[in-house]
Design a protein around this motif. Sequence first.
Motif, PDB file in Angstrom:
ATOM      1  N   VAL A   1     -23.891  19.699   3.034  1.00  0.00           N
ATOM      2  CA  VAL A   1     -22.727  19.849   2.154  1.00  0.00           C
ATOM      3  C   VAL A   1     -21.398  19.625   2.873  1.00  0.00           C
ATOM      4  O   VAL A   1     -20.336  19.812   2.283  1.00  0.00           O
ATOM      5  CB  VAL A   1     -22.726  21.235   1.464  1.00  0.00           C
TER       6      VAL A   1
ATOM      7  N   GLN B   1     -20.717  14.402  -8.378  1.00  0.00           N
ATOM      8  CA  GLN B   1     -21.403  13.113  -8.495  1.00  0.00           C
ATOM      9  C   GLN B   1     -21.935  12.723  -7.126  1.00  0.00           C
ATOM     10  O   GLN B   1     -21.334  13.089  -6.109  1.00  0.00           O
ATOM     11  CB  GLN B   1     -20.393  12.034  -8.898  1.00  0.00           C
TER      12      GLN B   1
ATOM     13  N   ARG C   1     -15.809   7.570  -0.115  1.00  0.00           N
ATOM     14  CA  ARG C   1     -14.349   7.334  -0.099  1.00  0.00           C
ATOM     15  C   ARG C   1     -13.832   7.115   1.319  1.00  0.00           C
ATOM     16  O   ARG C   1     -12.670   7.411   1.603  1.00  0.00           O
ATOM     17  CB  ARG C   1     -13.622   8.486  -0.779  1.00  0.00           C
ATOM     18  N   ASN C   2     -14.661   6.642   2.218  1.00  0.00           N
ATOM     19  CA  ASN C   2     -14.225   6.538   3.626  1.00  0.00           C
ATOM     20  C   ASN C   2     -13.793   5.115   3.996  1.00  0.00           C
ATOM     21  O   ASN C   2     -13.785   4.217   3.156  1.00  0.00           O
ATOM     22  CB  ASN C   2     -15.339   7.042   4.547  1.00  0.00           C
TER      23      ASN C   2
ATOM     24  N   LEU D   1     -17.507  20.949   2.268  1.00  0.00           N
ATOM     25  CA  LEU D   1     -17.169  21.163   0.859  1.00  0.00           C
ATOM     26  C   LEU D   1     -17.737  22.467   0.312  1.00  0.00           C
ATOM     27  O   LEU D   1     -17.397  22.889  -0.789  1.00  0.00           O
ATOM     28  CB  LEU D   1     -17.638  19.960   0.027  1.00  0.00           C
TER      29      LEU D   1
ATOM     30  N   ALA E   1     -25.707  24.048  -5.993  1.00  0.00           N
ATOM     31  CA  ALA E   1     -26.576  25.123  -5.500  1.00  0.00           C
ATOM     32  C   ALA E   1     -25.703  26.353  -5.307  1.00  0.00           C
ATOM     33  O   ALA E   1     -24.672  26.280  -4.627  1.00  0.00           O
ATOM     34  CB  ALA E   1     -27.212  24.705  -4.181  1.00  0.00           C
TER      35      ALA E   1
ATOM     36  N   TYR F   1      -6.511   3.185  10.897  1.00  0.00           N
ATOM     37  CA  TYR F   1      -7.688   2.318  10.822  1.00  0.00           C
ATOM     38  C   TYR F   1      -7.546   1.494   9.550  1.00  0.00           C
ATOM     39  O   TYR F   1      -7.089   1.995   8.531  1.00  0.00           O
ATOM     40  CB  TYR F   1      -8.993   3.146  10.815  1.00  0.00           C
TER      41      TYR F   1
ATOM     42  N   GLY G   1      -9.637  12.290   1.526  1.00  0.00           N
ATOM     43  CA  GLY G   1     -11.029  12.732   1.591  1.00  0.00           C
ATOM     44  C   GLY G   1     -11.157  13.812   2.641  1.00  0.00           C
ATOM     45  O   GLY G   1     -10.354  13.860   3.579  1.00  0.00           O
TER      46      GLY G   1
ATOM     47  N   LEU H   1     -29.939  18.247  -4.975  1.00  0.00           N
ATOM     48  CA  LEU H   1     -28.926  18.834  -5.865  1.00  0.00           C
ATOM     49  C   LEU H   1     -27.539  18.413  -5.406  1.00  0.00           C
ATOM     50  O   LEU H   1     -27.177  18.631  -4.237  1.00  0.00           O
ATOM     51  CB  LEU H   1     -29.025  20.359  -5.813  1.00  0.00           C
TER      52      LEU H   1
HETATM   53  C1  LIG Z   1     -10.870   8.951   4.215  1.00  0.00           C
HETATM   54  C2  LIG Z   1     -12.057   8.983   5.156  1.00  0.00           C
HETATM   55  C3  LIG Z   1     -12.302   7.900   5.991  1.00  0.00           C
HETATM   56  C4  LIG Z   1     -13.424   7.885   6.819  1.00  0.00           C
HETATM   57  N1  LIG Z   1     -13.724   6.745   7.495  1.00  0.00           N
HETATM   58  C5  LIG Z   1     -14.899   6.664   8.180  1.00  0.00           C
HETATM   59  C6  LIG Z   1     -15.302   5.435   8.769  1.00  0.00           C
HETATM   60  O1  LIG Z   1     -14.642   4.395   8.620  1.00  0.00           O
HETATM   61  N2  LIG Z   1     -16.456   5.413   9.506  1.00  0.00           N
HETATM   62  C7  LIG Z   1     -17.219   6.543   9.672  1.00  0.00           C
HETATM   63  O2  LIG Z   1     -18.245   6.469  10.373  1.00  0.00           O
HETATM   64  N3  LIG Z   1     -16.889   7.718   9.056  1.00  0.00           N
HETATM   65  C8  LIG Z   1     -15.765   7.801   8.305  1.00  0.00           C
HETATM   66  N4  LIG Z   1     -15.430   8.966   7.679  1.00  0.00           N
HETATM   67  C9  LIG Z   1     -16.324  10.126   7.797  1.00  0.00           C
HETATM   68  C10 LIG Z   1     -17.552  10.032   6.879  1.00  0.00           C
HETATM   69  O3  LIG Z   1     -17.163   9.603   5.597  1.00  0.00           O
HETATM   70  C11 LIG Z   1     -18.256  11.397   6.796  1.00  0.00           C
HETATM   71  O4  LIG Z   1     -18.534  11.859   8.107  1.00  0.00           O
HETATM   72  C12 LIG Z   1     -19.575  11.340   6.031  1.00  0.00           C
HETATM   73  O5  LIG Z   1     -19.428  10.664   4.816  1.00  0.00           O
HETATM   74  C13 LIG Z   1     -20.081  12.759   5.776  1.00  0.00           C
HETATM   75  O6  LIG Z   1     -21.206  12.692   4.937  1.00  0.00           O
HETATM   76  P1  LIG Z   1     -21.862  14.034   4.371  1.00  0.00           P
HETATM   77  O7  LIG Z   1     -23.025  13.625   3.565  1.00  0.00           O
HETATM   78  O8  LIG Z   1     -22.063  14.976   5.501  1.00  0.00           O
HETATM   79  O9  LIG Z   1     -20.720  14.724   3.494  1.00  0.00           O
HETATM   80  P2  LIG Z   1     -20.081  14.350   2.078  1.00  0.00           P
HETATM   81  O10 LIG Z   1     -20.058  12.894   1.846  1.00  0.00           O
HETATM   82  O11 LIG Z   1     -18.788  15.076   1.991  1.00  0.00           O
HETATM   83  O12 LIG Z   1     -21.118  14.937   1.026  1.00  0.00           O
HETATM   84  C14 LIG Z   1     -21.308  16.308   0.808  1.00  0.00           C
HETATM   85  C15 LIG Z   1     -21.778  16.459  -0.630  1.00  0.00           C
HETATM   86  O13 LIG Z   1     -22.233  17.798  -0.863  1.00  0.00           O
HETATM   87  C16 LIG Z   1     -21.877  18.163  -2.174  1.00  0.00           C
HETATM   88  N5  LIG Z   1     -21.901  19.635  -2.249  1.00  0.00           N
HETATM   89  C17 LIG Z   1     -21.051  20.509  -1.667  1.00  0.00           C
HETATM   90  N6  LIG Z   1     -21.436  21.770  -1.945  1.00  0.00           N
HETATM   91  C18 LIG Z   1     -22.565  21.692  -2.686  1.00  0.00           C
HETATM   92  C19 LIG Z   1     -23.426  22.651  -3.285  1.00  0.00           C
HETATM   93  N7  LIG Z   1     -23.235  23.972  -3.148  1.00  0.00           N
HETATM   94  N8  LIG Z   1     -24.492  22.223  -4.039  1.00  0.00           N
HETATM   95  C20 LIG Z   1     -24.724  20.890  -4.188  1.00  0.00           C
HETATM   96  N9  LIG Z   1     -23.928  19.942  -3.630  1.00  0.00           N
HETATM   97  C21 LIG Z   1     -22.866  20.338  -2.901  1.00  0.00           C
HETATM   98  C22 LIG Z   1     -20.506  17.551  -2.361  1.00  0.00           C
HETATM   99  O14 LIG Z   1     -20.136  17.427  -3.733  1.00  0.00           O
HETATM  100  C23 LIG Z   1     -20.661  16.207  -1.658  1.00  0.00           C
HETATM  101  O15 LIG Z   1     -21.052  15.180  -2.541  1.00  0.00           O
HETATM  102  C24 LIG Z   1     -14.291   9.021   6.872  1.00  0.00           C
HETATM  103  C25 LIG Z   1     -14.020  10.136   6.069  1.00  0.00           C
HETATM  104  C26 LIG Z   1     -12.923  10.113   5.212  1.00  0.00           C
HETATM  105  C27 LIG Z   1     -12.665  11.312   4.336  1.00  0.00           C
END
Ligand SMILES: Cc1cc2nc3c(=O)[nH]c(=O)nc-3n(C[C@H](O)[C@H](O)[C@H](O)COP(=O)(O)OP(=O)(O)OC[C@H]3O[C@@H](n4cnc5c(N)ncnc54)[C@H](O)[C@@H]3O)c2cc1C
Length: 426
Positions: free
Chosen positions: A237, A63, A71-72, A240, A209, A285, A336, A59
């Motif tokens: 999640v 998107q 967006r990293n 967020l 969710a 970076y 982000g 879920l």
């Molecule tokens: C600008 C930026 C630059 C970065 N650069 C780097 C880099 O160069 N190298 C590196 O290793 N890391 C980098 N990072 C860190 C990296 O992007 C994150 O650590 C990683 O993407 C986290 O992944 P995630 O799946 O935990 O979270 P996210 O990608 O944030 O995904 C969480 C998802 O959960 C969804 N969600 C939230 N609540 C709910 C709910 N209740 N029900 C259903 N869905 C939900 C959200 O919509 C989202 O899509 C960067 C981060 C940013 C913001």
Amino acid sequence: MKQAVNTFPTWYEATTERGSPRAALRGPVKADVCVIGGGLAGLTTALELSRRKKKVVLLEAKQLAWGASGRNGGFVSNGFAEGIENVQKRVGLEAARALYSLSRHGSEYVRREIEVGDPAIKMGEAWIVALRHRDTGSLKSYRDMMARDYGEDFQFLSTEQTREKLNSVRYFESISNPRALHFHPLKYALMLARAAEKAGASLHENSRAQVVQKQGTEWRVRCADGEVTAQHVVHCVSSLDRTIHKASGRAVLPVATYIAVTEPLTQDGVRTSAAVADTRRAGNYYRLIDEGRLLWGGRITTRVSEPARLAEEMKVDMLATFPQLGNPRIDYSWAGLMGYALHKMPLIGRDTEGQWFATAFGGHGMNTTATAGQLLARAIADGDDEYRRFAPFAPLWAGGQLGRAGVQASYWWMQLRDRIDEARAR
Ligand SMILES: Cc1cc2nc3c(=O)[nH]c(=O)nc-3n(C[C@H](O)[C@H](O)[C@H](O)COP(=O)(O)OP(=O)(O)OC[C@H]3O[C@@H](n4cnc5c(N)ncnc54)[C@H](O)[C@@H]3O)c2cc1C
């Protein structure tokens, strides 16, 4: 005018064909595992579970890869947001080695998936980390320690060698990591999504969710128009949603960071196709991407709205390092949100009720989300308990609003110390 983060269009979105949106969840469905969150942590978990023949429903509130994952900066390297020296101080050399090796498996996983799935997602090799003050021997001893204790093969570059690649008087010595790579994170996430679907997973967008409840031995996960009943639930999640799973949510702080992308440039500042970062506590970076554009990242804040003059602010940082860029147009800029635990290590585990979580990857999520997805899939499908290596880094309360204020204050303090160090070095 200020906007909420994650609203501005990114260069990644502009260069990716998403295809039609996945249908929102409607009505009741049954699954072995319900994964909540469609970032890289959720997508890797879903893919690896599906490959192990588990029926998975994922879920995603908005998107797929709408959060940090799409967006990293796109830098993929071994390690964690917390320095391995600090991890070692806390858990000892052997346990730190085992954790570092898991982080390496994460990088290797990304490399392998790209090679097999779509080699064009890779945009370059190597990562240079440069000092903004003269070295006092720290870089060489770091390189030696990483070779001796963690099997890394970092190369030391003198100031002259560094400036051949990065034509800026701001830089002095540097370390080059030839095993790192950089890539297009959004295309990578969507490639994993398609692979998960091919392996049998159902992915739903616009399906937040709202509530997770235990019902006998199963979990019921409710969205606005549908409900999943599953043997297991996995929370991915990030920062967020800090209420859907309280045990991990209360331990995660949202931290924003920013990226700007210039117009295509002909320039003589960045002379390398490697990814680059500086060693400042709150540093920049960046890397060259398609058409000679410069993707420039930096700044950290706990403010969850985007600054009104984000593009201009990023340009000031860029020109402070490379004044020869002139006055480049900024075609894209965005923010982000990352998730950080106070110990800066990922939170990967299972709570006392049996809910799984994989969150708080901080600014080092490209390899560690892959580590987490594999560990949790192996735990759920095969009963493997290697995920417990992360047990010393349990979810502890991050202090709520007070915690955020503390993190912001310590960021300003870090910036001040960076400036003092640089002024001393000149
Ligand atoms: C600008 C930026 C630059 C970065 N650069 C780097 C880099 O160069 N190298 C590196 O290793 N890391 C980098 N990072 C860190 C990296 O992007 C994150 O650590 C990683 O993407 C986290 O992944 P995630 O799946 O935990 O979270 P996210 O990608 O944030 O995904 C969480 C998802 O959960 C969804 N969600 C939230 N609540 C709910 C709910 N209740 N029900 C259903 N869905 C939900 C959200 O919509 C989202 O899509 C960067 C981060 C940013 C913001």
